[in-house]
Every structure is written in structure tokens, then in C-alpha cells.
Design a protein around this motif. Structure first.
Motif, PDB file in Angstrom:
ATOM      1  N   ARG A  87      10.554  20.947   3.040  1.00 13.10           N
ATOM      2  CA  ARG A  87      10.370  22.386   3.214  1.00 13.10           C
ATOM      3  C   ARG A  87       8.921  22.665   3.586  1.00 13.10           C
ATOM      4  O   ARG A  87       7.997  22.073   3.022  1.00 13.10           O
ATOM      5  CB  ARG A  87      10.773  23.143   1.958  1.00 13.10           C
ATOM      6  CG  ARG A  87      12.296  23.104   1.793  1.00 13.10           C
ATOM      7  CD  ARG A  87      12.798  24.136   0.867  1.00 13.10           C
ATOM      8  NE  ARG A  87      14.267  24.117   0.894  1.00 13.10           N
ATOM      9  CZ  ARG A  87      15.016  25.035   0.329  1.00 13.10           C
ATOM     10  NH1 ARG A  87      14.463  26.053  -0.297  1.00 13.10           N
ATOM     11  NH2 ARG A  87      16.332  24.964   0.408  1.00 13.10           N
ATOM     12  N   LEU A  88       8.774  23.562   4.555  1.00 11.71           N
ATOM     13  CA  LEU A  88       7.463  23.936   5.067  1.00 11.71           C
ATOM     14  C   LEU A  88       7.259  25.435   4.928  1.00 11.71           C
ATOM     15  O   LEU A  88       8.169  26.211   5.215  1.00 11.71           O
ATOM     16  CB  LEU A  88       7.346  23.579   6.557  1.00 11.71           C
ATOM     17  CG  LEU A  88       7.557  22.130   6.962  1.00 11.71           C
ATOM     18  CD1 LEU A  88       7.661  22.025   8.481  1.00 11.71           C
ATOM     19  CD2 LEU A  88       6.418  21.272   6.442  1.00 11.71           C
ATOM     20  N   ARG A  89       6.048  25.824   4.524  1.00  9.35           N
ATOM     21  CA  ARG A  89       5.658  27.229   4.603  1.00  9.35           C
ATOM     22  C   ARG A  89       4.919  27.368   5.931  1.00  9.35           C
ATOM     23  O   ARG A  89       3.883  26.743   6.140  1.00  9.35           O
ATOM     24  CB  ARG A  89       4.756  27.627   3.435  1.00  9.35           C
ATOM     25  CG  ARG A  89       4.398  29.110   3.444  1.00  9.35           C
ATOM     26  CD  ARG A  89       3.594  29.539   2.231  1.00  9.35           C
ATOM     27  NE  ARG A  89       4.136  29.077   0.954  1.00  9.35           N
ATOM     28  CZ  ARG A  89       5.183  29.603   0.318  1.00  9.35           C
ATOM     29  NH1 ARG A  89       5.824  30.628   0.861  1.00  9.35           N
ATOM     30  NH2 ARG A  89       5.591  29.118  -0.847  1.00  9.35           N
ATOM     31  N   VAL A  90       5.493  28.139   6.843  1.00  5.37           N
ATOM     32  CA  VAL A  90       4.913  28.358   8.169  1.00  5.37           C
ATOM     33  C   VAL A  90       4.700  29.860   8.292  1.00  5.37           C
ATOM     34  O   VAL A  90       5.673  30.619   8.371  1.00  5.37           O
ATOM     35  CB  VAL A  90       5.849  27.853   9.291  1.00  5.37           C
ATOM     36  CG1 VAL A  90       5.197  28.034  10.648  1.00  5.37           C
ATOM     37  CG2 VAL A  90       6.247  26.398   9.065  1.00  5.37           C
ATOM     38  N   GLY A  91       3.428  30.293   8.281  1.00  4.69           N
ATOM     39  CA  GLY A  91       3.162  31.730   8.253  1.00  4.69           C
ATOM     40  C   GLY A  91       3.828  32.331   7.035  1.00  4.69           C
ATOM     41  O   GLY A  91       3.691  31.823   5.921  1.00  4.69           O
ATOM     42  N   GLU A  92       4.592  33.397   7.235  1.00  4.47           N
ATOM     43  CA  GLU A  92       5.298  34.052   6.134  1.00  4.47           C
ATOM     44  C   GLU A  92       6.642  33.390   5.812  1.00  4.47           C
ATOM     45  O   GLU A  92       7.293  33.767   4.844  1.00  4.47           O
ATOM     46  CB  GLU A  92       5.571  35.524   6.491  1.00  4.47           C
ATOM     47  CG  GLU A  92       4.344  36.369   6.656  1.00  4.47           C
ATOM     48  CD  GLU A  92       4.667  37.798   7.086  1.00  4.47           C
ATOM     49  OE1 GLU A  92       3.736  38.612   7.077  1.00  4.47           O
ATOM     50  OE2 GLU A  92       5.822  38.102   7.433  1.00  4.47           O
ATOM     51  N   THR A  93       7.062  32.432   6.613  1.00  4.69           N
ATOM     52  CA  THR A  93       8.402  31.855   6.476  1.00  4.69           C
ATOM     53  C   THR A  93       8.416  30.598   5.615  1.00  4.69           C
ATOM     54  O   THR A  93       7.386  29.955   5.414  1.00  4.69           O
ATOM     55  CB  THR A  93       8.998  31.486   7.847  1.00  4.69           C
ATOM     56  OG1 THR A  93       8.301  30.345   8.372  1.00  4.69           O
ATOM     57  CG2 THR A  93       8.920  32.639   8.826  1.00  4.69           C
ATOM     58  N   ILE A  94       9.611  30.261   5.159  1.00  2.60           N
ATOM     59  CA  ILE A  94       9.872  28.936   4.603  1.00  2.60           C
ATOM     60  C   ILE A  94      10.974  28.345   5.461  1.00  2.60           C
ATOM     61  O   ILE A  94      12.006  28.980   5.697  1.00  2.60           O
ATOM     62  CB  ILE A  94      10.288  28.998   3.117  1.00  2.60           C
ATOM     63  CG1 ILE A  94       9.124  29.527   2.277  1.00  2.60           C
ATOM     64  CG2 ILE A  94      10.730  27.610   2.634  1.00  2.60           C
ATOM     65  CD1 ILE A  94       9.449  29.720   0.813  1.00  2.60           C
ATOM     66  N   GLN A  95      10.724  27.130   5.969  1.00  2.00           N
ATOM     67  CA  GLN A  95      11.678  26.451   6.833  1.00  2.00           C
ATOM     68  C   GLN A  95      11.948  25.060   6.274  1.00  2.00           C
ATOM     69  O   GLN A  95      11.077  24.441   5.685  1.00  2.00           O
ATOM     70  CB  GLN A  95      11.128  26.358   8.257  1.00  2.00           C
ATOM     71  CG  GLN A  95      10.841  27.727   8.859  1.00  2.00           C
ATOM     72  CD  GLN A  95      10.318  27.663  10.273  1.00  2.00           C
ATOM     73  OE1 GLN A  95      10.683  26.779  11.046  1.00  2.00           O
ATOM     74  NE2 GLN A  95       9.475  28.608  10.635  1.00  2.00           N
ATOM     75  N   GLU A  96      13.185  24.587   6.493  1.00  2.00           N
ATOM     76  CA  GLU A  96      13.586  23.265   6.021  1.00  2.00           C
ATOM     77  C   GLU A  96      13.895  22.370   7.215  1.00  2.00           C
ATOM     78  O   GLU A  96      14.660  22.760   8.110  1.00  2.00           O
ATOM     79  CB  GLU A  96      14.824  23.393   5.138  1.00  2.00           C
ATOM     80  CG  GLU A  96      15.277  22.065   4.564  1.00  2.00           C
ATOM     81  CD  GLU A  96      16.490  22.245   3.664  1.00  2.00           C
ATOM     82  OE1 GLU A  96      16.300  22.269   2.448  1.00  2.00           O
ATOM     83  OE2 GLU A  96      17.604  22.392   4.209  1.00  2.00           O
ATOM     84  N   VAL A  97      13.300  21.182   7.226  1.00  2.00           N
ATOM     85  CA  VAL A  97      13.533  20.219   8.303  1.00  2.00           C
ATOM     86  C   VAL A  97      14.983  19.749   8.240  1.00  2.00           C
ATOM     87  O   VAL A  97      15.455  19.289   7.207  1.00  2.00           O
ATOM     88  CB  VAL A  97      12.569  19.020   8.194  1.00  2.00           C
ATOM     89  CG1 VAL A  97      12.871  17.987   9.280  1.00  2.00           C
ATOM     90  CG2 VAL A  97      11.116  19.476   8.269  1.00  2.00           C
ATOM     91  N   VAL A 128      15.747  28.395   8.890  1.00  2.00           N
ATOM     92  CA  VAL A 128      14.900  29.355   8.192  1.00  2.00           C
ATOM     93  C   VAL A 128      15.509  29.672   6.827  1.00  2.00           C
ATOM     94  O   VAL A 128      16.612  30.200   6.741  1.00  2.00           O
ATOM     95  CB  VAL A 128      14.723  30.642   9.025  1.00  2.00           C
ATOM     96  CG1 VAL A 128      13.840  31.649   8.284  1.00  2.00           C
ATOM     97  CG2 VAL A 128      14.130  30.319  10.400  1.00  2.00           C
ATOM     98  N   ILE A 129      14.776  29.331   5.782  1.00  2.00           N
ATOM     99  CA  ILE A 129      15.194  29.569   4.398  1.00  2.00           C
ATOM    100  C   ILE A 129      14.745  30.970   3.966  1.00  2.00           C
ATOM    101  O   ILE A 129      15.470  31.687   3.296  1.00  2.00           O
ATOM    102  CB  ILE A 129      14.572  28.514   3.454  1.00  2.00           C
ATOM    103  CG1 ILE A 129      14.943  27.101   3.891  1.00  2.00           C
ATOM    104  CG2 ILE A 129      14.964  28.779   1.999  1.00  2.00           C
ATOM    105  CD1 ILE A 129      16.411  26.788   3.865  1.00  2.00           C
ATOM    106  N   GLN A 130      13.517  31.329   4.357  1.00  2.00           N
ATOM    107  CA  GLN A 130      12.968  32.660   4.065  1.00  2.00           C
ATOM    108  C   GLN A 130      12.349  33.195   5.340  1.00  2.00           C
ATOM    109  O   GLN A 130      11.507  32.537   5.947  1.00  2.00           O
ATOM    110  CB  GLN A 130      11.909  32.558   2.966  1.00  2.00           C
ATOM    111  CG  GLN A 130      11.193  33.865   2.673  1.00  2.00           C
ATOM    112  CD  GLN A 130      10.085  33.658   1.644  1.00  2.00           C
ATOM    113  OE1 GLN A 130      10.347  33.182   0.548  1.00  2.00           O
ATOM    114  NE2 GLN A 130       8.860  34.004   2.011  1.00  2.00           N
ATOM    115  N   GLY A 131      12.789  34.366   5.763  1.00  2.00           N
ATOM    116  CA  GLY A 131      12.301  34.955   7.002  1.00  2.00           C
ATOM    117  C   GLY A 131      10.906  35.539   6.868  1.00  2.00           C
ATOM    118  O   GLY A 131      10.340  35.636   5.783  1.00  2.00           O
TER     119      GLY A 131
END
Length: 145
Positions: A87-97, A128-131
Motif C-alpha cells: 500500500r502506498l500513500r500517493v498525495g491524498e490517496t491510498i493505493q494498493e499494488v 484506489v483504496i482511498q480517493g
């Protein structure tokens, strides 16, 4: 420190993406208005500038952000070494590989224009886990369990 260099979007698949000032990423969908967004495992594509530089080293010029159809161009993180599930925090988002690399479809605009495509080897895909919004200069952090 890992960071976002550019956010890129296209309305069609298999074409070069164009940089935007900021991207709106929707939970379980991807980058708003991007052709690859949807309820599937490859909602967002990321590629490192370091990977682009490998193609530049072959003598290929004019490699701007979005040329490999990546949604997010990064710097300072070796994306293709991240395990699926990271899981990555990218800007305001949380994304999962969700996937490392992909099979390139023949005849794509990128391969025709550039002569090689690094995305199938070194690009990654996330869901995208969190937008939220992502823009150039935003930090990228690995979220530790």
C-alpha cells in the motif's frame, strides 16, 4: 524522498496520456475521466522516471510525461520491486499494488512512436483504496503494516 513528477490522463486506451495540473482519484475506480479507470485491478498505472531514463539512454529523445501511458510518473522509488499488495500513500490517496508489468498490446501508439515500451517491464498498477487528489510534487510513501 519519493515523489510524483506528473499526473497524466487520456480518454482512450493505448494512446499517450497528457499531463494535468492535478488528478482526482476515486475510491475503487481510479483517475476520474481516464480511459483505464473502472472497477477492476488496473485502475491506475505508475512508472518511474528512472525507467524512462533507461529508454533515453538508448538514444530515444522527446520522452515527456505520459508518453508511456502512465497515470503517475514518479521519482525516487523502485516501483517494480514493490510486492503485490503493497500500500502506498500517493498525495491524498491510498493505493494498493495489484500488478507489476503487463503484456503490451501490439500496434500501440507508444511502441510505434518510441520503438520500445518500458511499461510492460517496469510499470506497476494499483487500485484506489482511498480517493483524493494527486499533483506533481506530492510525496509517495510506503505504508507499513
Amino acid at each position: 524522498m519519493a515523489k510524483v513528477l506528473a499526473v497524466n490522463i487520456s480518454h482512450e486506451k493505448g494512446v499517450i496520456k497528457k499531463p494535468v495540473e492535478k488528478g482526482v482519484f476515486l475510491e475503487n475506480f481510479g483517475l476520474e475521466e481516464d480511459a483505464h479507470a473502472g472497477e477492476w485491478h488496473r485502475q491506475v498505472s505508475l512508472l518511474g522516471q528512472e525507467s524512462v531514463d533507461k529508454i533515453k539512454a538508448l538514444g530515444i529523445e522527446n520522452l515527456e510525461a505520459g508518453i508511456f501511458a502512465e497515470n503517475i510518473l514518479t521519482e525516487g522509488i523502485v516501483l517494480y520491486e514493490l510486492p503485490v499488495g503493497t500500500r502506498l500513500r500517493v498525495g491524498e490517496t491510498i493505493q494498493e499494488v495489484t500488478q507489476i508489468g503487463k503484456k503490451c498490446h501490439h500496434g500501440c501508439e507508444i511502441f510505434q512512436k518510441v520503438g520500445d515500451c518500458v511499461m510492460p517491464r517496469e510499470g506497476i498498477f494499483t487500485r484506489v483504496i482511498q480517493g483524493g487528489t494527486v499533483k506533481a510534487g506530492d510525496s509517495i510513501e510506503i505504508i507499513e503494516d
